[in-house]
Enzyme design. Structure first.
Site, PDB file in Angstrom:
ATOM      1  N   HIS A  37     -44.378 -13.032  -5.846  1.00  0.00           N
ATOM      2  CA  HIS A  37     -45.161 -12.908  -4.603  1.00  0.00           C
ATOM      3  C   HIS A  37     -46.547 -12.333  -4.898  1.00  0.00           C
ATOM      4  O   HIS A  37     -47.550 -12.801  -4.353  1.00  0.00           O
ATOM      5  CB  HIS A  37     -44.450 -11.975  -3.624  1.00  0.00           C
ATOM      6  CG  HIS A  37     -43.102 -12.440  -3.172  1.00  0.00           C
ATOM      7  ND1 HIS A  37     -41.937 -11.803  -3.517  1.00  0.00           N
ATOM      8  CD2 HIS A  37     -42.735 -13.495  -2.385  1.00  0.00           C
ATOM      9  CE1 HIS A  37     -40.910 -12.417  -2.948  1.00  0.00           C
ATOM     10  NE2 HIS A  37     -41.365 -13.449  -2.271  1.00  0.00           N
ATOM     11  N   GLN A  61     -34.057 -21.679   8.350  1.00  0.00           N
ATOM     12  CA  GLN A  61     -33.940 -22.314   7.033  1.00  0.00           C
ATOM     13  C   GLN A  61     -32.685 -21.876   6.288  1.00  0.00           C
ATOM     14  O   GLN A  61     -32.491 -22.241   5.127  1.00  0.00           O
ATOM     15  CB  GLN A  61     -35.202 -22.100   6.205  1.00  0.00           C
ATOM     16  CG  GLN A  61     -35.464 -20.685   5.759  1.00  0.00           C
ATOM     17  CD  GLN A  61     -36.872 -20.526   5.207  1.00  0.00           C
ATOM     18  OE1 GLN A  61     -37.855 -20.635   5.919  1.00  0.00           O
ATOM     19  NE2 GLN A  61     -36.980 -20.284   3.910  1.00  0.00           N
ATOM     20  N   LYS A 150     -41.980 -21.988  -8.399  1.00  0.00           N
ATOM     21  CA  LYS A 150     -40.567 -21.631  -8.516  1.00  0.00           C
ATOM     22  C   LYS A 150     -39.733 -22.472  -7.542  1.00  0.00           C
ATOM     23  O   LYS A 150     -38.679 -22.989  -7.893  1.00  0.00           O
ATOM     24  CB  LYS A 150     -40.416 -20.137  -8.229  1.00  0.00           C
ATOM     25  CG  LYS A 150     -39.157 -19.716  -7.547  1.00  0.00           C
ATOM     26  CD  LYS A 150     -38.133 -19.252  -8.528  1.00  0.00           C
ATOM     27  CE  LYS A 150     -36.828 -18.873  -7.874  1.00  0.00           C
ATOM     28  NZ  LYS A 150     -36.887 -18.416  -6.519  1.00  0.00           N
TER      29      LYS A 150
HETATM   30  P1  AMP Z   1     -39.775 -16.328  -0.766  1.00  0.00           P
HETATM   31  O1  AMP Z   1     -40.157 -14.965  -0.253  1.00  0.00           O
HETATM   32  O2  AMP Z   1     -38.692 -16.297  -1.794  1.00  0.00           O
HETATM   33  O3  AMP Z   1     -39.537 -17.310   0.350  1.00  0.00           O
HETATM   34  O4  AMP Z   1     -41.044 -16.858  -1.554  1.00  0.00           O
HETATM   35  C1  AMP Z   1     -42.323 -16.850  -0.968  1.00  0.00           C
HETATM   36  C2  AMP Z   1     -43.270 -17.596  -1.863  1.00  0.00           C
HETATM   37  O5  AMP Z   1     -43.270 -16.967  -3.142  1.00  0.00           O
HETATM   38  C3  AMP Z   1     -42.869 -19.060  -2.101  1.00  0.00           C
HETATM   39  O6  AMP Z   1     -44.041 -19.865  -2.148  1.00  0.00           O
HETATM   40  C4  AMP Z   1     -42.200 -18.992  -3.443  1.00  0.00           C
HETATM   41  O7  AMP Z   1     -42.266 -20.204  -4.158  1.00  0.00           O
HETATM   42  C5  AMP Z   1     -43.022 -17.932  -4.118  1.00  0.00           C
HETATM   43  N1  AMP Z   1     -42.248 -17.353  -5.235  1.00  0.00           N
HETATM   44  C6  AMP Z   1     -41.027 -16.793  -5.181  1.00  0.00           C
HETATM   45  N2  AMP Z   1     -40.606 -16.459  -6.420  1.00  0.00           N
HETATM   46  C7  AMP Z   1     -41.593 -16.838  -7.272  1.00  0.00           C
HETATM   47  C8  AMP Z   1     -41.759 -16.785  -8.679  1.00  0.00           C
HETATM   48  N3  AMP Z   1     -40.826 -16.270  -9.478  1.00  0.00           N
HETATM   49  N4  AMP Z   1     -42.895 -17.271  -9.207  1.00  0.00           N
HETATM   50  C9  AMP Z   1     -43.861 -17.812  -8.413  1.00  0.00           C
HETATM   51  N5  AMP Z   1     -43.761 -17.891  -7.077  1.00  0.00           N
HETATM   52  C10 AMP Z   1     -42.640 -17.419  -6.511  1.00  0.00           C
END
Ligand code: AMP
Length: 303
Positions: A37, A61, A150
């Site tokens: 993040h 979702q 990711k």
């Molecule tokens: P989430 O909070 O898991 O829904 O993720 C929010 C954003 O952070 C999304 O665009 C994810 O793809 C990105 N994200 C989560 N984990 C990673 C990671 N390890 N590397 C890069 N981006 C990430």
């Protein structure tokens, strides 16, 4: 940094910034921030005038038997992390604020790219994602929106939504951030026990094995998928969900490894569902792989 809970206030702040010529960058998240993040926040901070991060564990979702109620949350730590990353606005709406009329009657569905891969086990997931992202685009009016590679299928689906609907936003894919041992960073890694955490990097190791096989000349997609399948199958803790090699943009299934493809994998270990991927480019016999970046490292892995 300002924490905002109301849609109307967020809209007003973004509109007034745009009126004074500012470009708005949006980073949609579900919180429980880690370095993945943070990398998106830094990317936005480096390019945009007003950086808006949204933190919303979006119920639409999640499937009926998924981890919505267990999803890890720590608002105080997230406020501190977003402040440190230079974020201007952290939007933390309630479910009622986002869906005042109850579950939405209007949804955005991106056909085909949502079929298979994560869409097979999570048939309603991407409609929930695209609908909430469309709502956030509508409220924030970003020039750019940042998503991590990711969640590769999510990125491809959101890009296609923006293209199909002529949304005036540039969708930017950011590198996949990994732990030092290769495990893709994820809020869901918090579910792993110590034993499971020790085994979890096997998913990334299997993808690296597959890239090595492509480098050695293998071009048959099923053979490359088998490398991942067999490596993960050696770990009884993993329940493999899928391994798929697909076109990197359209996500259409591929029989051969050529051009730009994504090799994506998902599996369950204990309570956690883990996903990972590598993007492989084959052109004129040359093989390049995007394996992401290790946390703290300046260098992109093996690019
Ligand atoms: P989430 O909070 O898991 O829904 O993720 C929010 C954003 O952070 C999304 O665009 C994810 O793809 C990105 N994200 C989560 N984990 C990673 C990671 N390890 N590397 C890069 N981006 C990430």
């Amino acid at each position: 940094m300002k924490v905002v809970e109301r849609v109307a206030e967020l809209r007003e702040r973004c509109e007034s910034a745009r009126r004074s010529g500012a470009r708005v960058g949006l980073v949609p998240t579900m919180g429980y921030f880690h370095d993945g993040h943070r990398s998106l926040m830094h990317a936005a901070r480096g390019r945009d005038d007003l950086v808006v991060v949204t933190l919303f564990v979006n119920p639409t979702q999640f499937g009926p038997n998924e981890d919505l109620s267990a999803y890890p949350r720590d608002l105080d730590a997230d406020v501190a992390a977003a402040t440190a990353a230079g974020v201007d606005v952290l939007f933390t709406p309630s479910v009622e604020e986002m869906y005042p009329g109850g579950p939405p009657r209007t949804t955005v569905h991106v056909a085909e790219l949502t079929e298979g891969m994560c869409g097979a086990a999570r048939p309603t997931h991407f409609d929930g994602v695209t609908t909430v992202v469309a709502k956030l685009f509508s409220v924030v009016g970003p020039s750019r929106a940042y998503f991590g590679r990711k969640d590769y299928q999510q990125l491809a689906v959101v890009r296609r939504m923006a293209q199909d609907l002529n949304l005036p936003v540039e969708v930017i894919g950011c590198p996949l951030v990994r732990e030092p041992d290769g495990l893709a960073m994820s809020s869901r890694n918090a579910y792993l026990t110590a034993d499971e955490r020790a085994v979890a990097p096997a998913l990334f190791a299997a993808l690296v094995d597959a890239v090595d096989v492509v480098r050695a000349g293998e071009r048959d997609a099923r053979a490359v998928e088998c490398v991942v399948h067999d490596a993960v199958a050696r770990r009884p803790q993993f329940a493999l969900e899928y391994v798929e090699l697909r076109d990197a943009t359209s996500l259409e299934p591929r029989t051969r490894v050529d051009g730009e493809v994504v090799l994506a994998v998902a599996g369950r270990i204990g309570r956690a569902r883990l996903i990972d991927n590598v993007v492989i480019q084959v052109a004129d016999g040359r093989v390049d792989a995007d394996l992401g970046v290790k946390v703290g490292a300046e260098e992109v892995l093996d690019a």
